[in-house]
Write an enzyme that holds these catalytic residues in place. Structure first.
Site, PDB file in Angstrom:
ATOM      1  N   ASP A  17       0.830  -1.193   0.000  1.00 32.16           N
ATOM      2  CA  ASP A  17       0.000   0.000   0.000  1.00 32.16           C
ATOM      3  C   ASP A  17       0.869   1.249   0.000  1.00 32.16           C
ATOM      4  O   ASP A  17       1.798   1.364   0.784  1.00 32.16           O
ATOM      5  CB  ASP A  17      -0.860  -0.050   1.281  1.00 32.16           C
ATOM      6  CG  ASP A  17      -2.029   0.903   1.235  1.00 32.16           C
ATOM      7  OD1 ASP A  17      -1.981   1.864   0.451  1.00 32.16           O
ATOM      8  OD2 ASP A  17      -2.982   0.677   1.982  1.00 32.16           O
ATOM      9  N   HIS A  19      -0.416   4.528   0.093  1.00 31.20           N
ATOM     10  CA  HIS A  19      -1.142   5.735   0.548  1.00 31.20           C
ATOM     11  C   HIS A  19      -0.348   6.472   1.615  1.00 31.20           C
ATOM     12  O   HIS A  19      -0.249   6.006   2.745  1.00 31.20           O
ATOM     13  CB  HIS A  19      -2.510   5.333   1.100  1.00 31.20           C
ATOM     14  CG  HIS A  19      -3.454   4.899   0.037  1.00 31.20           C
ATOM     15  ND1 HIS A  19      -3.559   3.594  -0.349  1.00 31.20           N
ATOM     16  CD2 HIS A  19      -4.318   5.607  -0.740  1.00 31.20           C
ATOM     17  CE1 HIS A  19      -4.475   3.507  -1.325  1.00 31.20           C
ATOM     18  NE2 HIS A  19      -4.935   4.713  -1.581  1.00 31.20           N
TER      19      HIS A  19
END
Lengths: 140, 464
Positions: A17, A19
């Site tokens: 991930d 983000h």
């Protein structure tokens, strides 16, 4: 005695991930709330969280996941903590933990069963886990 | 003429290099057997006499500087907590100070590991563990363990600052010689090895050189004697960064293939060269040194063959006319007879093949790697270690490269390989050869006359 008496927490985004915005907000918010924040950033493996917690003698690990693969990425996290001598460490997880519209109580139960002390749904503001963590760590 | 004498006291040979600093010219080199067991000056004087015979008058020397790797070099043990974090940071501090690192230990030291320390008989032990304010239990436990050691080595403490005084107390109570330095990793993944390196250097100067019979050299030379690997690192740094009046070469990497180890030094930031790459792991020092104890031409030739595999060596590093039997017999011979010089073409080919394998692996282990992570939003890239793909200069040194027949072919094995795109080795650097064995001299001179040291390097490192 810690040299600055603050509680140390390790935060980061698990798995593949990337983000990076949310974790910065959490970094700011928890630092502001008086925690010593060790932010290991995006693309962090379970081992990265655990190694960071060992070296910094952390009191809690807060795992963030926003891309729907949280369940897969977090599997076995608690067991690894126990192996690493961090069995008593407080573990939180939060974000878009699963794909699609699964109901929250089911998802929450899934993560609590995996050994996380608390799980947070999307849209949670930082104030909530800050308050919980202060309670869990006995900070007034 | 402004003469400088640069003395390199090696484990077998003491080499003296004479440089005229006025014209920046090599006046001569001479060598004699190292004599640390009796009196180190005997060997030095012998080499100097030889220089005199070449017409260099050594008494006129304005500067006399020395480095040493004699009597086992600077032998160190590094102790940390997590392998990838403080143990790695402690190892880098020791290597960065020019030490030979016999063992790196992590977590709580065991009795078996204490035995290994005793057996290795280090000159210095570096004890780290925990970020500042982080874990204290393990470093204190390890201090108690080290306090039990019979080994009389000084201990440098460079761990969690909040545990430092407790650690110091434990060790002092056991009559250990203790020095406290700043933490090698004060914050997670933040490397701070300069203070520990400085203390290692001081301990080396004030204590180790006496134990190793090198103190007499200090009377002869005019600045402190340093470990030879430190001199090479200084040269790499000077070459990369330049001096006040002389431009540097940009990013450089030095590959030194020796009998026992293959050392790689890079002077480069190693930041990602591609867009959208996330850096992970412990911060990298600008001058990074790695030492491969299992990759060498003689003492570790057997270990090299074991690591690389006979089939692999035959296939990738040797011409088809060399058979397995020849390789095995030759490696057995050279690991017993470590002074062996190859006699015929086949032996020379095998030596070159071993050097190619050593270069290949040593560079691969030194440089960083990039990992492609497939996320729901497309590919993401994670880099560990240094990206040296855009390196400007690759410099080769060590006997096999200097005296061998085809150093360029050997060094090419340290270049980027498109079949292994994850390994961030140099793609297209210029290749230089230290054909006059001057790197340590350049490093020594960089301390006093950096401009001239750099000009000397530019003049004598030959592009191949």
């Amino acid at each position: 005695m810690k040299y600055d008496d603050k509680k140390t927490i390790v935060i980061g985004v698990i798995g593949s991930d990337v983000h990076s915005v949310g974790i910065r907000i959490l970094d700011e918010a928890f630092s502001e709330a008086g925690f010593n924040v060790v932010n290991i950033g995006v693309l962090s493996s379970q081992e990265d969280f655990i190694n960071a917690a060992i070296e910094t003698d952390a009191d809690a690990i807060l795992v963030s996941s926003l891309y729907g693969h949280g369940e897969l990425d977090c599997k076995g996290f608690k067991e690894k903590c126990i192996e690493a001598g961090l069995g008593d460490l407080i573990l939180y997880v939060g974000g878009n933990l699963v794909v699609g519209k699964q109901d929250w109580p089911t998802t929450e139960k899934k993560f609590l069963d995996m050994g996380f002390d608390r799980a947070y749904p999307p849209g949670t503001l930082p104030e909530k886990p800050i308050e919980d963590l202060k309670n869990d760590l006995g900070i007034k | 003429m402004e003469l400088a004498l640069l003395i390199d006291i090696g484990s077998t040979y003491t080499k003296v290099t004479a440089i005229d600093l006025e014209t920046v010219e090599l006046k001569g080199t001479a060598q004699a057997a190292t004599t640390v067991a009796e009196d180190v000056n005997i060997g030095i004087n012998k080499a100097i006499e030889e220089l005199r015979a070449m017409g260099v008058e050594p008494t006129e020397a304005k500067h006399k500087l020395a480095c040493s790797s004699a009597a086992g070099g600077l032998k160190m043990i590094a102790v940390g907590l997590v392998p990838e974090l403080t143990s790695e940071a402690a190892k880098r501090a020791a290597l960065g100070a020019g030490a030979k690192v016999g063992h790196v230990f992590c977590y709580e030291l065991t009795d078996d590991e204490l035995d290994q320390i005793t057996k290795y008989s280090p000159d210095i032990i570096l004890l780290a563990g925990g970020t500042d304010g982080g874990n204290k239990d393990v470093i204190i436990h390890n201090a108690k363990k080290l306090a039990e050691l019979k080994v009389d080595a000084p201990i440098i403490v460079a761990g969690n600052k909040t545990a430092a005084s407790a650690v110091e107390k434990v060790l002092r109570a056991a009559s250990k010689e203790v020095y406290v330095a700043e933490n090698v990793m004060p914050k997670l993944e933040c490397l701070n090895i300069e203070p520990a390196k400085k203390i290692i250097r001081e301990v080396f100067l004030n204590r180790i050189i006496y134990a190793k019979g090198l103190a007499k050299v200090s009377e002869y030379v005019d600045s402190p004697i340093i470990p030879t690997p430190s001199a090479v690192m200084k040269a790499a740094k000077l070459l990369a960064k330049g001096s006040n009046n002389e431009a540097g070469l940009g990013d450089v990497m030095v590959v030194d293939i020796g009998g026992a180890t293959t050392d790689v030094d890079s002077a480069a930031t190693g930041e990602p060269t591609k867009q959208g790459v996330t850096l992970r792991g412990l911060e990298e020092p600008f001058v990074k040194r790695t030492v491969e104890g299992d990759l060498g031409m003689r003492y570790s030739a057997l270990a090299l063959v074991e690591e690389v595999g006979i089939k692999n060596i035959l296939k990738n590093y040797l011409p088809p006319n060399i058979e397995e039997k020849m390789l095995v017999e030759y490696v057995e011979k050279i690991s017993k007879n470590t002074d062996y010089v190859p006699c015929d073409d086949i032996e020379k080919e095998i030596d070159a093949g071993i050097a190619k394998a050593a270069t290949d692996l040593a560079v691969k282990r030194h440089v960083g790697r990039i990992e492609t992570v497939y996320s729901p939003f497309g590919a993401a890239y994670v880099q560990h270690g240094k990206d040296l793909t855009q390196l400007n200069y690759l410099i080769g040194t060590g006997g096999i490269l200097i005296y061998g027949e085809n150093p360029k072919e050997i060094l090419k094995h340290g270049l980027y390989d498109s079949s292994q795109p994850d390994i961030l080795a140099p793609e297209n650097p210029k290749i230089l050869l230290d054909e006059k064995y001057l790197l340590s001299s350049i490093g020594l001179l960089s301390e006093i006359v950096p401009d001239k040291a750099l000009r000397l390097a530019k003049q004598y490192l030959k592009e191949i």
